[in-house]
Design a protein around this motif. Sequence first.
Motif, PDB file in Angstrom:
ATOM      1  N   CYS A 156      29.577  -7.711 -19.392  1.00 23.12           N
ATOM      2  CA  CYS A 156      28.838  -8.252 -20.744  1.00 23.12           C
ATOM      3  C   CYS A 156      28.098  -9.413 -20.337  1.00 23.12           C
ATOM      4  O   CYS A 156      27.524 -10.070 -21.171  1.00 23.12           O
ATOM      5  CB  CYS A 156      29.742  -8.238 -21.932  1.00 23.12           C
ATOM      6  N   CYS A 164      34.506  -3.342 -21.800  1.00 23.63           N
ATOM      7  CA  CYS A 164      36.202  -3.586 -22.478  1.00 23.63           C
ATOM      8  C   CYS A 164      36.041  -3.987 -23.659  1.00 23.63           C
ATOM      9  O   CYS A 164      36.817  -3.944 -24.711  1.00 23.63           O
ATOM     10  CB  CYS A 164      36.773  -4.307 -21.467  1.00 23.63           C
ATOM     11  N   CYS A 179      36.524  -7.400 -18.413  1.00 18.68           N
ATOM     12  CA  CYS A 179      35.588  -6.866 -17.249  1.00 18.68           C
ATOM     13  C   CYS A 179      34.589  -7.292 -16.725  1.00 18.68           C
ATOM     14  O   CYS A 179      34.038  -7.280 -15.751  1.00 18.68           O
ATOM     15  CB  CYS A 179      35.234  -5.355 -17.703  1.00 18.68           C
TER      16      CYS A 179
HETATM   17  S1  FES Z   1      32.837  -6.516 -22.097  1.00 17.88           S
HETATM   18 FE1  FES Z   1      34.273  -6.607 -20.767  1.00 17.88          FE
HETATM   19  S2  FES Z   1      34.366  -8.923 -20.562  1.00 17.88           S
HETATM   20 FE2  FES Z   1      33.063  -8.539 -22.256  1.00 17.88          FE
END
Ligand code: FES
Length: 99
Positions: A66, A58, A63
């Motif tokens: 990462c 995201c 999300c």
């Molecule tokens: S890419 Fe989704 S929380 Fe970091």
Amino acid sequence: MNPLDLAGARPGPAFTVTFDGRQIEALPGQTVAAALWAAGITSWRTTRRTGRPRGIFCGIGVCFDCLVTVNGRPNQRACLVPVHSGDVIRTQEGTGHED
Ligand code: FES
């Protein structure tokens, strides 16, 4: 064209962090994810059960794909955490804890 030129950005001097023991360059104001991407690194976590690679999804802190370990602290969202000189960034496997 360089993204810095597109944005008209004039960041301060670059500094060094490490990712899994490898030195990479980062710029003031970047997130951990931005610094990793700029270094060509797009995956820095594996999922708990299947060990599948994850990185940015995201890009806005929603999300949790990462997650990364920064300075010994697991579960840091790379897309939100600002990078600092000397940071020690490590790939996170599963929960990031010894389990
Ligand atoms: S890419 Fe989704 S929380 Fe970091």
